[in-house]
Every structure is written in C-alpha cells, then in structure tokens.
Design a protein around this motif. Sequence first.
Motif, mmCIF file in Angstrom:
data_model
loop_
_atom_site.group_PDB
_atom_site.id
_atom_site.type_symbol
_atom_site.label_atom_id
_atom_site.label_comp_id
_atom_site.label_asym_id
_atom_site.label_seq_id
_atom_site.Cartn_x
_atom_site.Cartn_y
_atom_site.Cartn_z
ATOM 1 N N SER A 278 0.845 -1.202 0.000
ATOM 2 C CA SER A 278 0.000 0.000 0.000
ATOM 3 C C SER A 278 0.877 1.248 0.000
ATOM 4 N N THR A 315 -6.538 -6.973 4.339
ATOM 5 C CA THR A 315 -5.676 -7.659 5.310
ATOM 6 C C THR A 315 -6.493 -8.195 6.483
ATOM 7 N N ALA A 354 1.958 -2.706 8.707
ATOM 8 C CA ALA A 354 2.494 -1.654 7.836
ATOM 9 C C ALA A 354 2.082 -1.963 6.396
ATOM 10 N N GLY A 355 2.090 -0.927 5.538
ATOM 11 C CA GLY A 355 1.683 -1.164 4.151
ATOM 12 C C GLY A 355 2.804 -1.719 3.306
ATOM 13 N N ARG A 392 -4.998 -8.949 -1.475
ATOM 14 C CA ARG A 392 -5.531 -8.128 -0.375
ATOM 15 C C ARG A 392 -5.004 -6.689 -0.452
HETATM 16 N N1 ASP Z 1 0.827 -5.957 1.788
HETATM 17 C C1 ASP Z 1 -0.306 -5.381 2.438
HETATM 18 C C2 ASP Z 1 -0.367 -3.882 2.132
HETATM 19 O O1 ASP Z 1 0.638 -3.278 1.869
HETATM 20 C C3 ASP Z 1 -0.312 -5.617 3.917
HETATM 21 C C4 ASP Z 1 -0.491 -7.082 4.167
HETATM 22 O O2 ASP Z 1 -1.644 -7.522 4.207
HETATM 23 O O3 ASP Z 1 0.490 -7.816 4.281
HETATM 24 O O4 ASP Z 1 -1.427 -3.305 2.132
#
Ligand code: ASP
Length: 418
Positions: A278, A315, A354-355, A392
């Motif tokens: 994200s 998530t 965290a994103g 996700r």
């Molecule tokens: N990768 C996801 C995001 O950056 C976070 C996760 O669900 O691991 O939004």
Amino acid sequence: MLLGLGWGILAVNLGKEWTGFSQDFIHPFGTIFMNLLKLIAIPMILTSLITGIASLNDIGKLGRIGGKTIGIFVITTVIAISIGLFMVNIIQPGKQMSESTRDMLMQSNQQQAIEKTQAAENVKNRPALQPLVDLFPDNVIHAAGDNGNMLQIVIFAVFLGIAITLIPNEKAAPLVKLMDSANEVVMKVVDLIMIIAPIGVFALLSQVIVDLAKDDPQQILGLLQALSIYTLTVLAALILHLLITYMGIVRFIAKMNPLVFLKRMQPVQLLAFSTSSSNATLPVNMENCEEKLGVDEEITGFVLPLGATVNMDGTSCYQAIAAVFIAQVFNMDLSFLEQLTIILTAVLASIGSAGVPGAGVVMLVIVLNSVHVPVEGIALILGVDRILDMCRTAVNVTGDAAVCCAIAKMEGKLNVPK
Ligand code: ASP
C-alpha cells in the motif's frame, strides 16, 4: 500483467539458467520501480498535506474530516472481517484438509513460520501505549528514513499545516506558495516514474512466479491444490467486500457510478497487486484520486496516507479467515465470543500492519494468540501468502480510494471529471 506472469512461468519451465537470467537482469527493474515509488511517497505526503491543511484554513474542519475518516475506516474494517468470518464458517476450508497434507505443509514451512512468530513477539512485548508514543517522531529525518514511517510523517505535516493557518497570512503565503509548487513538481515526478510502470510491473510479477517456484516448480502446483479451498474462500470474501461495501460507499455516499470508479481505479489496483505494498502504491493512488476521480488534494493528502497505514480491509478480512482456517485444521471449534475477539484483534492487527509486503501475516500471529490457536499454524498458509498478499493489497488501496471519494463528497470536494 499477463506478460510478467507468463514470462515468470516460462522462465521456471525453461530451467535454472533462465530463472537466473530473470533474477540477474529483469528483477532489478522491479526493485528500481519500487524504490522510486517509495522515494516519492514521503515528499508527496508532506507537500500535499501541508498545502491541503493550510488551504482549509480551519482547524475545526480538519478535526471533523479526521473523525469521519477514522470512523468510516473502522466501520469498513469491521464489515470486511465479518464477511471473512461468514465465508470461512460457511465454507469451512480447514475441515477439508487431510492430516497428511497438514503435516506436509507444517513441515515444509516450519522455519519461515518461526521467523514470522518471532517478529510478532517483538511487537507484542511492547508497552500498551507504545503505538500511541510511536505516532510522534523525535526526528523527522528518521521518520522519513528506513522504510518511511507514514503516520509519523502525517503527524509532522499536520502540525506544520496547522501552524501555517495560525500565523499571519502575509507570513504564511510564501511558504504555502512554495509547497503548492513543490506539490506540482512531485506530481510530475510520479508521472515520470509511471513511464517505466509497464517494465516495473512486468519485472515484479515475473519475480513473484520465479520466487514461488524457486526450489521445485511442481511445489507451487501442489501447494495451490492443497490450499485451493482456503485460497478461494479468501478471494471470494475479498470480492464480496469490494462489491458490497466499496461499491455501496461509492454509489450511495460518493454518489458516483461504481463502474466508472472501478475502471478508473484499475491502474492503481494493478500496481498494488504487483508491488504488494500500500505504501509503494500511495503516490499513484493520490494522483489517480485527484486527476481521475476528481477528489480535491486537501482530502487525498489527508485520507490516503492515513488509509495506507491504518485502513487495511483486505488484510483484516484475510486475517480473520486465516485464523479460523488454522483453528479448523487443528480441529478447534471457536465459540461466538472467540469470533468476536477475532473481530476486535483483527481490527487492531490490520491497523498495526504496515503497508509493506507480508506485514499482514506477521500481525496474524497476534490474532491467533488472542484466541489461543497454535501460532505454528501459520506454516500452513505461508505457501500461498504472497499471492493472497497481492490480492488483499489491491483491496486495501481500493478501500482507501472509496473512502476518500466518500469524504470528499461529504465535504463538497468531489468533482468527478467526465
Ligand atoms: N501488503 C499489504 C499492504 O501493503 C499488507 C499485508 O496484508 O500484508 O497493504
């Protein structure tokens, strides 16, 4: 996108030399692309948020927008988790896994599971109010360093923005003008970075395939098969959330045509899908919301950076399904109260994630702990985690944009271009 996936599969089938070639000469372009996106994220938050707040000229309004934004974020997260729980209880993917498959999965991912559990322990052992303390940076350079602490940067920019509104106009004007033109420049940089997006996305997606099949190409098929019902349950819940919750918000609150919204969000979703982050997608989401969806920059500058860190519906939905799935595989029946506990902890865990790629699975450990499901169980799902992470993340950024449009509409700051 298909080219990237196709090349990855081809390289894996052609053998080690080709996967080596891919790793040495193609994947670095994916890393360069990711780095550039991360590079521009912090300047973009700073310039657009400072300009945005300064132009609001009203601190009360800022509080109101903040309250509404966080309120809608929490509500959508609770809905996402409820949809996830509903699906996993109806489909019961964990009950359909044989003991031999369970043992095979547990064994093959044991080491990785231990590492994730340790990472989560570090988070869990902190004092209760540490997340609050962590919001306030003691050094803005550090806050922007490492992987960039988005929330700390948001707090810093909010302070600066508020201070600008509190000083006399003639003193503030030059700085506001400077920030405004810096914001224009930053947006242009995003345009420049997006020129190499096709190459970046190609490289990132082929890397996902090559990494997945690193040791044994057959392994990926076996894994997908063993976890197919679980994977489909997560995907179905994510799609339901996207169609019901987000399209509902877009249609009834933002009063926008959901199909137009989805179509204009496609480049952002593709980027989220290929980067699994994200944070890396944030600059493009901001630009897209302003230029394609017509949201005023004072709203995007505030809602989207906040959303990239705290609003992770995809998530949280996945965490709820994964927790119940693991419990089902271990033949544990979770009571209604325990499922309510999952709602609460998954809200907190998704806010705390965290994103960045793979953050959700680390925080899943906390959800598992809260309902006393063995944390080693994450070994079961690690094999397909990268694929689900991509999906996700695409949902996470769509949620941020949908809420952004809704808030903009409520504030009279939405002007969808034809
Ligand atoms: N990768 C996801 C995001 O950056 C976070 C996760 O669900 O691991 O939004």
